[in-house]
Write a protein that holds these residues in place. Structure first.
Motif, PDB file in Angstrom:
ATOM      1  N   LYS A 135       0.990  -1.289  -0.136  1.00 18.88           N
ATOM      2  CA  LYS A 135      -0.171   0.027  -0.011  1.00 18.88           C
ATOM      3  C   LYS A 135       0.911   1.083   0.003  1.00 18.88           C
ATOM      4  CE  LYS A 135      -3.495   2.698   2.769  1.00 18.88           C
ATOM      5  NZ  LYS A 135      -4.205   2.346   4.043  1.00 18.88           N
ATOM      6  N   VAL A 136       1.996   1.177   0.780  1.00 22.97           N
ATOM      7  CA  VAL A 136       2.833   2.524   0.701  1.00 22.97           C
ATOM      8  C   VAL A 136       3.487   2.565  -0.439  1.00 22.97           C
ATOM      9  CG1 VAL A 136       4.928   1.507   1.784  1.00 22.97           C
ATOM     10  CG2 VAL A 136       4.087   3.724   2.446  1.00 22.97           C
ATOM     11  N   VAL A 137       4.108   1.651  -1.075  1.00 22.26           N
ATOM     12  CA  VAL A 137       4.502   1.707  -2.323  1.00 22.26           C
ATOM     13  C   VAL A 137       3.630   2.345  -3.281  1.00 22.26           C
ATOM     14  CG1 VAL A 137       5.676   0.448  -4.291  1.00 22.26           C
ATOM     15  CG2 VAL A 137       6.389  -0.349  -1.904  1.00 22.26           C
ATOM     16  N   HIS A 138       2.330   1.840  -3.499  1.00 21.93           N
ATOM     17  CA  HIS A 138       1.323   2.497  -4.238  1.00 21.93           C
ATOM     18  C   HIS A 138       0.920   3.998  -3.988  1.00 21.93           C
ATOM     19  CE1 HIS A 138      -2.164   2.379  -6.742  1.00 21.93           C
ATOM     20  NE2 HIS A 138      -2.907   3.031  -5.733  1.00 21.93           N
ATOM     21  N   GLN A 139       1.180   4.437  -2.597  1.00 25.92           N
ATOM     22  CA  GLN A 139       1.000   5.564  -2.403  1.00 25.92           C
ATOM     23  C   GLN A 139       2.089   6.743  -2.800  1.00 25.92           C
ATOM     24  OE1 GLN A 139       0.710   5.457   1.779  1.00 25.92           O
ATOM     25  NE2 GLN A 139      -1.476   5.362   1.793  1.00 25.92           N
ATOM     26  N   PHE A 140       3.579   6.001  -2.744  1.00 23.69           N
ATOM     27  CA  PHE A 140       4.744   6.615  -3.565  1.00 23.69           C
ATOM     28  C   PHE A 140       4.424   6.960  -4.953  1.00 23.69           C
ATOM     29  CE2 PHE A 140       7.621   4.537  -0.065  1.00 23.69           C
ATOM     30  CZ  PHE A 140       7.172   5.422   0.826  1.00 23.69           C
ATOM     31  N   GLN A 141       3.844   5.828  -5.779  1.00 24.36           N
ATOM     32  CA  GLN A 141       3.572   6.013  -7.150  1.00 24.36           C
ATOM     33  C   GLN A 141       2.605   7.148  -7.186  1.00 24.36           C
ATOM     34  OE1 GLN A 141       2.358   2.096  -7.995  1.00 24.36           O
ATOM     35  NE2 GLN A 141       4.385   1.764  -9.043  1.00 24.36           N
ATOM     36  N   ALA A 142       1.463   7.121  -6.338  1.00 18.82           N
ATOM     37  CA  ALA A 142       0.515   8.412  -6.525  1.00 18.82           C
ATOM     38  C   ALA A 142       1.190   9.801  -6.304  1.00 18.82           C
ATOM     39  CB  ALA A 142      -0.632   8.378  -5.508  1.00 18.82           C
ATOM     40  N   GLN A 143       2.329   9.809  -5.423  1.00 15.75           N
ATOM     41  CA  GLN A 143       2.942  10.919  -5.223  1.00 15.75           C
ATOM     42  C   GLN A 143       3.840  11.463  -6.316  1.00 15.75           C
ATOM     43  OE1 GLN A 143       5.352  10.530  -1.607  1.00 15.75           O
ATOM     44  NE2 GLN A 143       3.529  10.237  -0.052  1.00 15.75           N
ATOM     45  N   ALA A 165       6.544  -6.653  -2.512  1.00 12.40           N
ATOM     46  CA  ALA A 165       6.423  -5.233  -2.749  1.00 12.40           C
ATOM     47  C   ALA A 165       7.037  -4.850  -3.996  1.00 12.40           C
ATOM     48  CB  ALA A 165       7.067  -4.097  -1.478  1.00 12.40           C
ATOM     49  N   GLN A 166       8.192  -5.613  -4.304  1.00 12.52           N
ATOM     50  CA  GLN A 166       8.829  -5.276  -5.687  1.00 12.52           C
ATOM     51  C   GLN A 166       7.998  -5.498  -7.029  1.00 12.52           C
ATOM     52  OE1 GLN A 166      12.315  -7.648  -5.258  1.00 12.52           O
ATOM     53  NE2 GLN A 166      11.472  -9.386  -6.329  1.00 12.52           N
ATOM     54  N   GLY A 167       7.038  -6.229  -6.737  1.00 16.44           N
ATOM     55  CA  GLY A 167       6.226  -6.049  -7.810  1.00 16.44           C
ATOM     56  C   GLY A 167       5.181  -5.144  -8.022  1.00 16.44           C
ATOM     57  N   MET A 168       5.409  -3.952  -7.064  1.00 18.98           N
ATOM     58  CA  MET A 168       4.350  -2.954  -7.174  1.00 18.98           C
ATOM     59  C   MET A 168       5.406  -1.665  -8.065  1.00 18.98           C
ATOM     60  SD  MET A 168       1.609  -3.478  -5.954  1.00 18.98           S
ATOM     61  CE  MET A 168       0.892  -1.856  -5.576  1.00 18.98           C
ATOM     62  N   VAL A 169       6.698  -1.899  -7.910  1.00 15.42           N
ATOM     63  CA  VAL A 169       7.547  -0.799  -8.297  1.00 15.42           C
ATOM     64  C   VAL A 169       7.459  -0.606  -9.919  1.00 15.42           C
ATOM     65  CG1 VAL A 169       9.071  -0.737  -6.505  1.00 15.42           C
ATOM     66  CG2 VAL A 169       9.770  -2.212  -8.406  1.00 15.42           C
ATOM     67  N   ASP A 170       7.987   0.416 -10.684  1.00  7.49           N
ATOM     68  CA  ASP A 170       8.015   0.443 -11.924  1.00  7.49           C
ATOM     69  C   ASP A 170       9.232  -0.249 -12.625  1.00  7.49           C
ATOM     70  OD1 ASP A 170       5.612   2.059 -12.452  1.00  7.49           O
ATOM     71  OD2 ASP A 170       6.717   3.529 -11.112  1.00  7.49           O
ATOM     72  N   CYS A 171      10.467  -0.104 -11.884  1.00  9.69           N
ATOM     73  CA  CYS A 171      11.725  -0.446 -12.252  1.00  9.69           C
ATOM     74  C   CYS A 171      12.456  -1.273 -11.096  1.00  9.69           C
ATOM     75  CB  CYS A 171      12.540   0.546 -12.670  1.00  9.69           C
ATOM     76  SG  CYS A 171      11.920   1.730 -13.642  1.00  9.69           S
ATOM     77  N   LEU A 172      13.071  -2.420 -11.497  1.00  6.64           N
ATOM     78  CA  LEU A 172      13.669  -2.969 -10.582  1.00  6.64           C
ATOM     79  C   LEU A 172      15.135  -3.433 -10.878  1.00  6.64           C
ATOM     80  CD1 LEU A 172      13.727  -4.767  -7.793  1.00  6.64           C
ATOM     81  CD2 LEU A 172      12.852  -6.784  -9.163  1.00  6.64           C
ATOM     82  N   ILE A 173      16.021  -2.837 -10.071  1.00  4.95           N
ATOM     83  CA  ILE A 173      17.539  -3.147 -10.174  1.00  4.95           C
ATOM     84  C   ILE A 173      18.323  -3.724  -9.355  1.00  4.95           C
ATOM     85  CG2 ILE A 173      19.601  -1.676 -10.936  1.00  4.95           C
ATOM     86  CD1 ILE A 173      17.840   0.574 -11.852  1.00  4.95           C
TER      87      ILE A 173
END
Length: 481
Positions: A135-143, A165-173
């Motif tokens: 949920k917090v990663v999703h909120q970061f994306q909204a920000q 959570a890493q499934g929620m991010v746009d890029c994974l390095i």
């Protein structure tokens, strides 16, 4: 959004997607904090505003002290648009919701266009469950979407909750480290890049006094569409007799392999290959063993003009001792030279050094194929020396080991230099094993290295079939004395 990290924007085909959330994972010492600071300093230098948020990592004074020793550091950045806040106490007392609120407030207050959160694994540890972290990663994306900022989360690799959570991010390095022999190899891998193209696979990177530099694999950056680059007119090898053996010379854009045992004259032949350089026809040497002064002095003793060409800049030397370096770092430097200087002639001395540096033996074929294509795509005619064991016949070596490695297939032409013994006298010989798409003279010619360089006898030699053997070859007992 440009990262400003040398090689990273190339691997990302431009940079990180603006407005995205990127998760960078790697073990301690991989350089996550350095990477975040380096991107922040570049972003501020480009006129942006950066916010660096820390959670239970080194304090800001120590971090800035460590960063001040690196080349990308700009002290004035702290006085301009690079801001630091510690949010661990807020997270500890108020949880993920409080962390989200304070970051939202600071992004609005500062007008931040880049946010780096160092120690994101701490947030994962203090999250009540996996759903709260997602949920917090999703909120970061909204920000990021709302305020037009880009966010980078830094975290060590060992955190079970981050897998969800890493499934929620746009890029994974992923940043990795492994020991090969006694060397530490650093690798960077892009596991996920939502909505963008990038160079796939694993690439090398280094941490030096300048900061982080990424070295994309040459196999991934070369243009594979070489069909539009047809072979050009014949170019001289620097030796008239050798040109005759190759039916007038070697094709423009071709790569010639010169194979032979130690001391037979492979490097000397390469220096002859650079003799026609002058005016618009520039040259480049990729050397691993002989330093530029030593090579220039050797050429002078042989009556060649390499020293003057090096001094005038007509020929440049890329000196790469095989010590604390990687093959990807060397090839990155070579490609930069090819694309900036566009030399017409390139001499690589030698393939043995590339073989020594390659991290995976099966990769040598792909590397050499990509290198030959890159040279051809820039209109470079190349020559590369290949050392064979003293007790091996160059022809057998070319047919066996070079074929197995896939190197001979990438070479357009193959020149074999051999030692032969006859009546206790060692003689040098040269012959052409391969010239692609051209007729060749298969005869064997004697040659000598004199004060004037290489001298090839114009007439082929017909040596006796008895009392004659390759140098150092085991003697055969006659079956019928």
């Amino acid at each position: 959004m440009s990262t400003g990290v040398p090689g990273l924007d190339l691997a990302l085909k431009g940079g990180l997607p603006a407005g995205s959330v990127t998760l960078v994972r790697g073990p301690s010492g991989a350089g996550k904090t350095i990477l975040g600071n380096q991107i922040c300093h570049h972003h501020v230098a480009e006129g942006g505003t950066a916010l660096f948020v820390t959670l239970l990592v080194e304090n800001h004074a120590r971090m800035q002290l460590h960063m001040s020793q690196l080349g990308f550091h700009r002290q004035e950045a702290y006085e301009q648009q690079l801001h630091f806040i510690s949010a661990f106490r807020i997270l500890e007392e108020g949880g993920l919701d409080a962390l989200h609120v304070v970051m939202l407030r600071e992004i609005q207050r500062l007008g931040a266009t880049l946010v780096v959160l160092d120690g994101f694994s701490t947030a994962a540890l203090l999250a009540p469950d996996d759903l709260a972290l997602q949920k917090v990663v999703h909120q970061f994306q909204a920000q990021c979407t709302l305020f037009g900022c880009t966010m980078i989360l830094l975290s060590p690799p060992r955190s079970e909750r981050l897998r969800e959570a890493q499934g929620m991010v746009d890029c994974l390095i992923y940043l990795g480290m492994r020991v090969q022999g006694r060397r530490l190899l650093r690798t960077i891998t892009f596991r996920k890049m939502r909505g963008m193209d990038f160079l796939s696979g694993t690439h090398a990177y280094s941490i030096s006094a300048a900061g982080i530099e990424v070295f994309p694999r040459i196999e991934s950056i070369v243009d594979p569409d070489a069909s539009r680059h047809t072979a050009g007119p014949a170019r001289s090898t620097g030796l008239a007799t050798l040109d005759q053996l190759c039916s007038g010379g070697v094709s423009t854009g071709s790569t010639t392999l010169v194979i032979g045992p130690p001391g037979i004259g492979k490097t000397t032949l390469g220096m002859h290959f650079l003799e026609p350089c002058g005016g618009d026809e520039t040259g480049l040497i990729l050397g691993f063993y002989e330093t530029p002064p030593d090579l220039a002095a050797k050429a002078t003793r042989l009556g060649l003009n390499l020293e003057a060409r090096l001094r005038e800049g007509v020929v440049e030397m890329l000196w790469c001792p095989t010590l604390e370096t990687t093959i990807d770092e060397i090839l990155t430097r070579l490609v930069k030279q090819l694309r900036s200087r566009r030399p017409r002639r390139v001499f690589i001395d030698s393939v043995a050094a590339l073989r020594q540096l390659v991290d995976e033996p099966d990769r040598l074929s792909a590397i050499f194929t990509a290198l030959a294509l890159e040279l051809r795509n820039h209109g470079c005619t190349a020559m590369a020396s290949v050392e064979v064991p003293t007790r091996s016949d160059p022809q057998d070596y070319a047919l066996d080991q070079l074929s197995a490695e896939g190197v001979s297939a990438a070479g357009h032409n193959v020149v074999a230099l051999r030692y032969l013994e006859y009546q206790n006298e060692r003689r040098r010989t040269v012959s052409i094993l391969k010239v692609r798409n051209q007729p060749l003279n298969p005869r064997v010619h004697l040659f000598e290295i004199t004060d004037g360089g290489v001298h090839i006898e114009p007439e082929s030699v017909c040596l006796p079939t008895t009392g004659f053997r390759p140098a150092n070859a085991p003697e055969r007992r006659a079956e019928n004395p």
